[in-house]
Write an enzyme that holds these catalytic residues in place. Structure first.
Site, mmCIF file in Angstrom:
data_model
loop_
_atom_site.group_PDB
_atom_site.id
_atom_site.type_symbol
_atom_site.label_atom_id
_atom_site.label_comp_id
_atom_site.label_asym_id
_atom_site.label_seq_id
_atom_site.Cartn_x
_atom_site.Cartn_y
_atom_site.Cartn_z
ATOM 1 C CD GLU A 16 22.122 8.082 -2.192
ATOM 2 O OE1 GLU A 16 21.073 7.847 -1.587
ATOM 3 O OE2 GLU A 16 22.434 7.563 -3.274
ATOM 4 C CG ASP A 44 12.929 7.445 4.520
ATOM 5 O OD1 ASP A 44 13.548 6.724 3.715
ATOM 6 O OD2 ASP A 44 13.107 8.675 4.625
#
Lengths: 266, 393
Positions: free
Chosen positions: A58, A69
């Site tokens: 990814e 995140d």
């Protein structure tokens, strides 16, 4: 795995993600932030990961405000942008990647940069390069279905949706029926890199999802950092994704020691 | 055509809920319940009672005689500066804390820039005895020390946002991350008409008390409910949403939105989202926002910490795009001068955010008979140091 996947499959029409999902082993997928630690590290990291034997990659498209995140990926994103990473530059770096890399490649990022590039232009570029799929956590499932699914399909891109411990069975089934590839199973109620190890709550969630016998295999992400968490995550699921821990490794050891990190996982 | 949110939270093309799946259950729980709860008689009663006895509502609608004379028109000031805690922000935090209680939440998080929303949140948490965590950019914590002290005195924990540019947008990111990590027991009190659906609509509804009161007060004073214009400053846009609310679909009422041009729209140091923004996604909402060509969100600037948000609520994006609202950008200097003028003509020191609204007279001419209602959204106590430094007082 549901029996539907065991029957004869025509591999020639399947993209690399589905082919990989049909292999027998548990899959190790690695996330990294493009443009970090150094601007030109993108392709060397991808090549290093393929050589080290991971199953899927990814490529993180950095965003100024990555709200799902934790600190590690936030900092790598900020650094990558400071290094000069842009969408256009990433595509440029990746333009010859298929000459040396055969693994499934997925671009993961937030929706706004894609929207600014133009969703169709972005998808088209991905197809030209040989990107197999996208993960855009803040592109909601219903908006995708209403507006963007045909574009993704036109350019042969698989789109992966997330589920979490709070996602209801009913919604998981809806997401499963709209998915064609794998389901990204967020391990706990957290941002990336936040937890270490899985408790009873995660185990119950892994069991609950496994019992649903979904048509798409699940790959677990968030909170996987080492061999133990990889084993635990893949006991029921098809694979697991490591992001923050890999980025920390890159920060400390640079790009040349990728194989050491991967060997430590399995 | 309506300028209110549709059932999916869209104002025209703007709004919606562009959120990662981790936030879906939280937002969905709110979405399914907010209107029902707000319409419950017990909720309305408690909300109204607190607005009256605790906040001090209704706030006066004051005819500003000297200001009217100077600009040769009829100017009314809606005195939100007289609300408890010094600004309109508390209308929303009272509503949301009651909402949180109805939803069974026992922990509150909030973001704050200048600290006004943080103080308003800490206040209602103290009132209800609920744990409160306020995220504030590290840079803002230094700039707005008195409000940090206020929040602490009210029992809130102030957590510094150390990511990104360490200001309001990053505080919002940190609050959202906290919510992702605490999805079950926590309610996030967003301070403006921004964020994913249903927040913009919910916050606008809580702030709509402002225009509701204006209607009745104008009927008394002018014999009509509708002014010719309503004017408000817009950062995220909650005080504006409040004073526009009951007039959104009344075409004869002109809507004027005043944004912060900072050091000039094209100076590179500005927060004039309507002039500089492009359609994008920020904090879960599709709206106009300031960003690079590459879709990275840029850092706005304004002398007023309450206006330096890189986006604008989806309601306002739609008012701008559709032409329903007239948008005017005001520089730091123009706003400061207008703040001084209001102080000396009417004896009211406004918040610097609010001062922006009073600087429009060079750009917008009103008729002698026009009834113009300004939302005096906050008082200037918190900005005294900035005024002192600017005017060398």
């Amino acid at each position: 795995m549901p029996s539907g996947r065991q029957v004869q499959v025509d591999y020639t029409t399947m993209n690399r993600i589905n082919q990989k999902l049909n292999e027998d082993q548990k899959l190790l997928s690695i996330y990294f932030t493009a443009g970090y630690p150094n601007l030109e590290d993108t392709v060397p990291i991808i090549q290093g990961l393929e050589k080290a034997g991971v199953d899927m990659i990814e490529i993180g498209l950095p965003f100024s405000d990555p709200l799902a995140d934790g600190p590690t990926i936030q900092e790598s994103s900020t650094a990558a942008l400071k290094n000069g990473m842009t969408t256009e530059l990433l595509f440029d770096q990746l333009k010859d990647v298929r000459k040396s890399v055969t693994l499934p490649l997925i671009i993961m990022g937030y929706f706004n940069p894609v929207l600014q590039y133009g969703v169709e232009a972005f998808c088209k570029k991905c197809q030209e390069i040989g990107i197999d799929g996208l993960i855009l956590p803040d592109l909601p499932f219903d908006v995708y279905q209403e507006k963007y699914e045909p574009v993704f399909k036109t350019y042969g891109l698989s789109n992966t949706f997330l589920i979490t411990p709070q996602t209801s069975d009913e919604r998981i089934r809806k997401i499963d029926s709209a998915s064609d590839g794998f389901i990204y199973m967020v391990s706990s109620a957290s941002t990336t890199g936040a937890k270490s190890g899985f408790g009873d709550e995660q185990q119950a969630y892994f069991d609950r999802v496994a019992a649903l016998e979904l048509k798409n295999p699940q790959i677990v992400g968030f909170g996987i950092s080492n061999s133990a968490t990889f084993q635990a995550a893949t006991a029921k699921a098809k694979g697991a994704i490591i992001g923050s821990a890999f980025i920390k490794h890159l920060t400390q050891n640079g790009v040349d020691t990728i194989v050491d990190f991967i060997q430590g996982i399995r | 055509m309506s300028y209110h949110a549709d059932e999916k939270g869209y104002y025209g093309e703007f709004g919606g809920a562009y959120i990662p799946e981790m936030l879906y259950p939280n937002c969905e729980e709110l979405r399914q319940n907010y209107i029902r709860i707000m319409e419950e008689p017990s909720f309305r009663e408690e909300f109204q009672q607190l607005l009256r006895d605790y906040v001090g509502r209704p706030t006066p609608l004051y005819f500003a005689e000297r200001l009217s004379e100077k600009y040769n028109t009829r100017i009314y000031l809606k005195r939100e500066d007289l609300c408890h805690t010094g600004a309109h922000k508390v209308n929303n935090t009272i509503g949301q804390i009651l909402m949180a209680k109805k939803l069974g939440k026992d922990r509150i998080i909030a973001e704050t820039g200048a600290g006004q929303h943080g103080v308003a949140t800490a206040t209602v948490c103290a009132l209800m005895g609920i744990e409160c965590v306020v995220y504030m950019g590290e840079i803002d914590i230094t700039r707005q020390a008195p409000n940090v002290a206020r929040m602490k005195m009210l029992g809130a924990e102030v957590r510094p946002a150390r990511s990104g540019s360490r200001t309001l947008k990053d505080a919002t990111n940190e609050a959202i991350r906290d919510w992702i990590n605490n999805p079950v027991n926590t309610h996030y009190i967003i301070g403006s008409v921004v964020g994913p659906h249903p927040y913009p609509d919910m916050v606008a509804r809580f702030q709509s008390i402002i225009s509701e009161e204006v209607k009745g007060q104008l009927r008394e004073k002018e014999g009509r409910e509708n002014p010719d214009y309503v004017v408000a400053c817009v950062g995220g846009g909650s005080n504006a949403a409040g004073i526009y609310y009951h007039y959104l679909d009344v075409p004869e009422v002109g809507i004027i939105a005043v944004e912060a041009a900072g050091k000039g729209i094209h100076s590179g140091e500005s927060a004039a989202t309507s002039a500089l923004g492009k359609v994008g996604i920020i904090h879960g909402s599709k709206t106009l926002l300031m960003q690079t060509g590459d879709g990275q969100i840029t850092e706005p600037y304004s002398i007023s910490a309450g206006l330096d948000y890189p986006g604008v609520g989806p309601m306002h994006a739609h008012l701008f795009k559709s032409g329903r609202g007239e948008f005017i950008s005001i520089t730091d200097d123009e706003a400061m001068t207008a703040g001084l003028e209001l102080s000396q003509l009417e004896g009211i020191i406004p918040a610097i955010e609010t001062s922006h609204a009073f600087a429009i007279f060079d750009y917008k001419k009103f008729e002698k008979d026009d009834v113009v209602v300004f939302n005096l959204s906050g008082r200037g106590d918190k900005d005294l140091q900035t005024y002192i430094d600017y005017f060398k007082l």
